[in-house]
Design an enzyme around this catalytic site. Structure first.
Site, short mmCIF file in Angstrom:
data_model
loop_
_atom_site.label_atom_id
_atom_site.label_comp_id
_atom_site.label_asym_id
_atom_site.label_seq_id
_atom_site.Cartn_x
_atom_site.Cartn_y
_atom_site.Cartn_z
N SER A 72 44.50 31.37 41.30
CA SER A 72 43.76 32.63 41.42
C SER A 72 42.45 32.51 40.66
O SER A 72 42.32 31.69 39.75
CB SER A 72 44.58 33.78 40.83
OG SER A 72 44.56 33.73 39.42
N ASP A 73 41.49 33.35 41.00
CA ASP A 73 40.33 33.47 40.13
C ASP A 73 40.82 34.17 38.85
O ASP A 73 41.94 34.68 38.80
CB ASP A 73 39.21 34.27 40.80
CG ASP A 73 37.84 33.94 40.19
OD1 ASP A 73 37.80 33.51 39.02
OD2 ASP A 73 36.83 34.12 40.87
N CYS A 74 39.99 34.14 37.79
CA CYS A 74 40.56 34.51 36.50
C CYS A 74 40.89 35.99 36.42
O CYS A 74 40.02 36.84 36.45
CB CYS A 74 39.68 33.99 35.38
SG CYS A 74 39.83 32.19 35.42
N ASP A 75 42.18 36.19 36.37
CA ASP A 75 42.83 37.50 36.36
C ASP A 75 42.74 38.21 37.71
O ASP A 75 42.85 39.44 37.75
CB ASP A 75 42.28 38.39 35.23
CG ASP A 75 43.28 39.48 34.85
OD1 ASP A 75 44.49 39.22 35.00
OD2 ASP A 75 42.85 40.57 34.46
#
Ligand SMILES: *[C@@H]1O[C@H](CO)[C@@H](O)[C@H](O)[C@H]1NC(C)=O
Length: 661
Positions: A292-295
């Site tokens: 995933s992209d961060c968070d």
């Protein structure tokens, strides 16, 4: 001259390949990540058996883990499993155009004060040279392995960024190979091959193509990437947004794909099984992990309210095909999701198969004997690596105007040169974002100083250029010089992650300074534009007193040397623009949020990129990309290739000059 695609394999690459293959040795004294032969508890366990097939080793390891241990492996800072002799691992490192310290997995210091900082990707893309792109990847992964061996970096790099540069305002356009989907895909495949190596299933480092998909908006008119629902037609997905990623997976054999923050047609990309499981893994056969992209899972729960509980958010992501979360979210909520019956342990196992397989392909479970274990501080910032950074900048610079022709300058006739502008003596500006610490810099002023006596004036305090306090001193300098070089443009205060531009003109009073200087200067005036995104330079194109324009992107640590080499004719500027330079008017009534690629005259919608926009441009056609994407559709399949453009006959005359002219 830039060329079409070069398939010749440079001999120095073959050489470095041979060296690294023959040297499996102790990795710089670093303690093994796992499977230490001195550890009696893991000795003889199948997951440490280097001669067994990786699939068997992964299965063995997963069989030994408890659910609690498993969920802690679902996130970027994966926890240690001391019981099985496995250390913690930080998955998040970046290497967009050189080893970067943007992610927590990599740091500089000690024996590694810096790494070779290549031009920003938009500049390197302008070379249209696949051989160059792969060479850069190979140098970056040499330096990355060297740093890993000393405990300074990870082995999983979340680069390259291959989103199509669809809207000229996008703050991250600089990170990408531009607006052409197949060119972006070719860039991705070449750079990834360079990074990952070509040793069968083994990985030198693991790359990640990001951010899938339809992401190229940071923050426009109150809509940001964390809340944006990109409404995209099936046709645009097929022949624009999918293309770079499809090539990255199928031709580049990338070890990872990252999903984005935004939704596509109402579903967050990291929760969409059609995107992750069906397309990336099913159709394209990704051999690797999806991150995933961060968070982004936290973002679609907290900001988009896509699910009503965090457990549902975690379960949807993993069931959709996500294998690793950047950020703590999956580690915090997956166990509870299993307990609530939203997710099965088998779903988690499936994710771990993908991440652990990549770790094993990297050699992390092979004990102390590491591939490339011979690489160390001596292999970072080497003269050859720094020379390649210079070469990349030279190949990427784009000549937009050469009236006269005034270029190249002569070190006999142009002995004293006024070097003016907010970017005339910059260093870190030249490496753009997602950079590291460079080995060293040559600023434009320093580069030009190797050819001529320089008079330096800033002209504007910074790129915002809000006042004219420094104008007079700059004008005065231009009156005293045989030629005037203005280095203008943007930096990260204008275009950056989280920051889209609001206009396409040079900021503040930059344009006014350029025009005033052009009027007053004794010799020819040359405008050098340093920027990632396109600038409306119509004023300079039309002003006969501005004799030449050179676009340099963000040209990397050696950018100033490359600029000077081109201005003085040591090298021929062979780059082509990888994106359209629109006039400022283009964006007046054009929402960034309208994702349609194709024009719609009845709705006064101009279309996007050279493929669909036919209106006026701010620089002439011969400076634009020399290849174009052609897609065919049949049997529900879309096939896209690159084809040469037809050029007007005057193109060659304007576009290049011989050495020493
Ligand atoms: C492509 O880049 C390589 C590596 O720098 C260089 O040797 C080659 O000449 C370039 N090709 C062309 C045609 O510019």
């Amino acid at each position: 001259m830039a060329c079409a695609y070069n398939t010749i394999f440079p001999s120095f690459l073959v050489l470095s390949l041979l060296i690294s293959f023959s040297a499996s040795s102790l990795a710089g004294g670093r303690e093994p990540f796992a499977c230490d032969p001195n550890d009696a508890t893991t000795k003889g366990l199948p997951f440490c058996g280097v001669t067994l097939p990786i699939a068997e080793r992964v299965k063995d390891l997963i069989g030994k883990l408890s659910l609690q241990e498993k969920v802690k492996l679902l996130i970027n800072n994966a926890a240690a499993v001391p019981r099985l002799g496995i250390k913690g691992y930080e998955w998040w490192s970046e290497a967009l155009h050189g080893v970067s310290n943007v992610g927590p997995g990599t740091k500089f210091g000690g024996d590694f004060p810096g790494a070779t900082s290549f031009p920003q990707v938009i500049t390197t893309a302008s070379s249209f040279n696949e051989t160059l792109w792969e060479s850069i990847g190979r140098v970056v992964s040499d330096e990355a392995r060297a740093m890993y061996n000393a405990g300074m970096a990870g082995l999983t790099f979340w680069s390259p960024n291959v989103n199509v540069f669809r809207d000229p305002r996008w703050g991250r356009g600089q990170e990408t190979p531009g607006e052409d989907p197949v060119l972006a895909g070719k860039y991705a495949a070449s750079y990834v091959r360079g990074l990952q190596g070509t040793d069968g299933d083994r990985l030198k480092v693991a790359a990640s193509c990001k951010h899938f998909t339809a992401y190229d908006l940071e923050n426009w008119n109150g809509v940001d990437r964390f809340h944006f629902n990109a409404k995209v037609s099936k046709q645009d997905i097929e022949d624009t947004f999918d293309v770079p990623f499809r090539l990255c997976v199928k031709e580049g054999h990338v070890a990872s794909v990252m999903c984005s923050y935004n939704q596509v047609n109402g579903v967050p990309t990291c929760a969409d099984p059609n995107i992750l499981e069906k397309t990336i893994r099913g159709q394209w056969r990704l051999n690797g992990y999806i991150v995933s992209d961060c968070d982004s899972v936290g973002v679609y729960y907290n900001s988009q309210h896509y699910t009503s509980t965090p457990e549902e958010a975690a379960a949807e992501a993993i069931k959709a095909g996500l294998d690793l979360g950047c950020g703590p979210f999956l580690g915090l909520h997956s166990e509870e999701a299993v307990k609530k019956g939203l997710l099965s342990e088998a779903d988690i196992n499936k994710a771990l198969v993908n991440t652990l397989t990549v770790q094993m392909r990297l050699g992390l479970f092979d004990g102390p004997a590491q591939l490339y274990g011979n690489l160390g501080p001596k292999d970072v910032c080497t003269p050859a690596h720094q020379e390649l950074a210079l070469e990349a900048a030279r190949q990427g610079l784009v000549l937009l105007k050469n009236h006269g022709p005034v270029l190249p300058l002569s070190h006999i006739r142009h002995r004293t040169v006024a070097v003016i502008g907010p970017n005339s003596d910059v260093t870190v500006t030249m490496i753009g974002n997602y950079a590291g610490v460079a080995c060293g810099y040559t600023s434009p002023l320093q580069g030009i100083g190797k050819y001529a006596k320089t008079i330096h004036q800033q002209g504007c305090k910074d790129v915002a250029c809000v006042d004219d306090k420094l104008f007079n001193a700059a004008i005065d300098a231009s009156r005293r010089a045989d030629a005037t070089i203005l280095v203008m443009g943007l930096d990260q205060s204008i275009e950056a992650e989280g920051r889209d531009r609001t206009g396409l003109l040079l900021p503040g009073r930059q344009q006014e300074l350029v025009s005033k200087i052009a009027k007053s200067s004794r010799g020819p005036t040359i405008l050098v534009v340093m920027s990632g995104g396109p600038i409306d330079v119509t004023f300079a194109k039309n002003d006969p007193q501005i004799t030449a324009i050179l676009w340099v992107g963000y040209p990397g640590q050696a950018g100033g040397a490359a600029i000077a080499d081109v201005l003085y004719g040591t090298t021929n500027p062979g780059g082509k623009l990888p994106m359209t330079w629109y006039p400022q008017d283009y964006i007046t009534n054009l929402p960034m949020t309208n994702m349609a690629m194709r024009s719609s005259p009845s709705k006064r919608y101009p279309g996007r990129t050279y493929r669909f926009y036919n209106g006026p441009v701010s620089v002439p056609i011969w400076a634009r990309n020399e290849l174009h994407t052609l897609c065919t559709h049949n049997n529900h399949r879309t096939h896209c290739v690159l084809r040469p453009h037809r050029r007007p006959p005057t193109w060659r005359k304007h576009n290049s000059f011989r050495q020493g002219d």
